[in-house]
Enzyme design. Sequence first.
Site, mmCIF file in Angstrom:
data_model
loop_
_atom_site.group_PDB
_atom_site.id
_atom_site.type_symbol
_atom_site.label_atom_id
_atom_site.label_comp_id
_atom_site.label_asym_id
_atom_site.label_seq_id
_atom_site.Cartn_x
_atom_site.Cartn_y
_atom_site.Cartn_z
ATOM 1 N N ASP A 586 0.830 -1.210 0.000
ATOM 2 C CA ASP A 586 0.000 0.000 0.000
ATOM 3 C C ASP A 586 0.860 1.254 0.000
ATOM 4 O O ASP A 586 0.546 2.247 -0.679
ATOM 5 C CB ASP A 586 -0.918 0.002 1.219
ATOM 6 C CG ASP A 586 -1.978 -1.076 1.141
ATOM 7 O OD1 ASP A 586 -2.197 -1.609 0.021
ATOM 8 O OD2 ASP A 586 -2.589 -1.389 2.185
ATOM 9 N N GLU A 612 -2.359 -2.903 -9.141
ATOM 10 C CA GLU A 612 -1.154 -2.101 -9.301
ATOM 11 C C GLU A 612 -1.099 -1.426 -10.664
ATOM 12 O O GLU A 612 -0.040 -0.951 -11.083
ATOM 13 C CB GLU A 612 0.082 -2.982 -9.109
ATOM 14 C CG GLU A 612 0.307 -4.035 -10.192
ATOM 15 C CD GLU A 612 -0.459 -5.329 -9.922
ATOM 16 O OE1 GLU A 612 -0.133 -6.341 -10.542
ATOM 17 O OE2 GLU A 612 -1.389 -5.317 -9.079
#
Length: 697
Positions: A586, A612
Amino acid sequence: MSKSPSISHQVTNYPILALIFLAFAGIMLSKTAWQGSTEPRQQLGKTQVEVASLAESIAERQTTLLTESRHLLKVLGGVTVSDLHGTWNCDALLSRQLESFPEYDNLAFASSDGLIRCSALPWQQSTEQIAQQLALNAPNSLSISSMYLTDNSLLLSASNIAPSGQKVGSVLAQISANRFLHPAGVRLPSNIQIAILNHNGNLVAAYPSQTNWNSITHKDNSFIEALINLKNENATALKAPDGVTRLYTAKAVHGASHELTLIVGQTVENEANTLTTNNNLAFGGVILTSLGMSGLLAVFISMLLLRLKNNRLLLLKTYLSLNNFLTYTRQYFSLFFAKVAMPQNNESNSGLIRQSDYDSLKQSLAIQEEHSRHIERLDQLSQSLQSCVSNADVASAVALCTKYFFPVSSGALLLKTGSNKAGVLLKWGNNIEDALLIKDYQNILQNRLYPAVEVHTATNAAQLPIRLTKSLWIPLITHNEILGALHITELDVLEHKNRQEYFHWLANSIAERAAIALRSAKQQQKLRFKATRDVLTGLYNRRFMEETLIIEERRALRRGSHIGIMMLDVDHFKHYNDTYGHDAGDTLLRTVGELLRKTVRKCDIPCRYGGEEFVIILPGADLKDTSQRAEMLRMAIEKLSIQHNGQALAGVTVSIGAASFPQNGDAWQSVLKTADQALYQAKHAGRNRIAEPACLP
């Protein structure tokens, strides 16, 4: 023998009981009469204000009508009738003027010998005869006929002047007397009498009829003169020659050759009779009370003298007490008669209420009307604030309302940006430096000097006198949260010293509404952020990306321009998650998102596509520009130094696929798919690189 004293004692007590009952009955009668006179007295006061207000309204409308008539007749007085080529054209001209001025019943041109040459409408025979007489004597200015016509009309006349300056006739206008005395939009009570008197005191017109007016006045010159003298006074109770009591008032009416006098009277016979009856009853009650108390006093004195015949000291004390009692009784009756007695029409008290009381009541009504307007304006502010979607909209509405309530003041709206920080959202009036405003706000917030601070200002310490101004700081608080402050300055304390509390209430009312609106705008901003932004990275989400591509595609087709699209994927992202944990992943995504926000142009739209993967929309960029921008991003990300819990996430790289609309597709969906294919080609070629559609096999 034993019953004889008892019977004698009872016989002696009967007169005393009768006197006590008489005094008690007088007191109750006076009290009842006084209470019964309260309502008619209040009704008389209310009627007095209504009659004065009605007369003022009618006089203003009549002055306006006469002024317009003067202007119209002056214009028509310069028209040469012989140039109109016939009576028909003359009648048509007057008919058109009559349509433009519905207050008139007829318009006409008359010759110098008084004959009617042309008119907008046919004249009645009686009216035409009087019109001819008036035309013969028409002056060089507007005049009103002093004759009261049989068809209840007023005639206005002005001279008809030729270009040479010679009088060739006159212009006549006919107005209904009822329309003149009862203008449209003015509601008249059923028991009202209205009259217009000329400068000689002669009757010009009357409502509801001339016969009604003559039956009231009986042509009593002294009574009419008393009415005319009321022009500088309020509505006054007068008993007319017909024996009826009315409230009369007089107002000057301007616009004619000579000043006219408007007389308005309204019957108050019932209230006056009720008040007189109650006064008589109160007087009778006072008489009964006096008789009863005098009888009791006489009995008491007689008994006291018999028992205290040989005690002179006690007799002297009793005499002094009796003298004090009589003094207090006389003062009480004097005060009572002063309150109950109906005011008389004299120089010192010519109305039912004094001038000071009337002025006080009028001022109170004006303040109530102002308060009602202010409440209505605050309601308008609340409604306008409901449609505000941003802080700037709220500030504009608040500034507009504040300038309405405090027109000579200056001010500012400050918005809290941190625990003890603020920014100036909007300023108005005199220029005030932002730094000084913020400093004052922080000092006041720290010292809790809300809601007001008095400030002395002078350009020179030796300059006298120092001007005292009022500077208000009102916090914007809602749900126990301070959102900022409303600042108002340039308020003169000396001018508004008697209404400071009311001004504070207005300022606080504005601040309360502003605080609610700012909190609502803040919540709406949060909702919009959640609806369009990715929570983790702060970039736009996929839904916003698709809506933006639809709009940009239409714009590009209309302008004939390009749209660059690059799809970006973090290399080996699963490795970072597995090695350092999901929190580290994160952190990596957040850092990449922050870099994208800072690196792209203001017109570019960085979005998180999912996981991502990121998508960046570049309006106006072709494939070459998109690839160059992608290479700059790849190099910037390669140089990133990302730390998580003291550990360095080394070797972060990205692969990017570039495409452009319409070079690589006729719709944004196909271009996005092409960029995705180019991204996978870059990954298969070894990652940490840029791929274009041309590189695909």
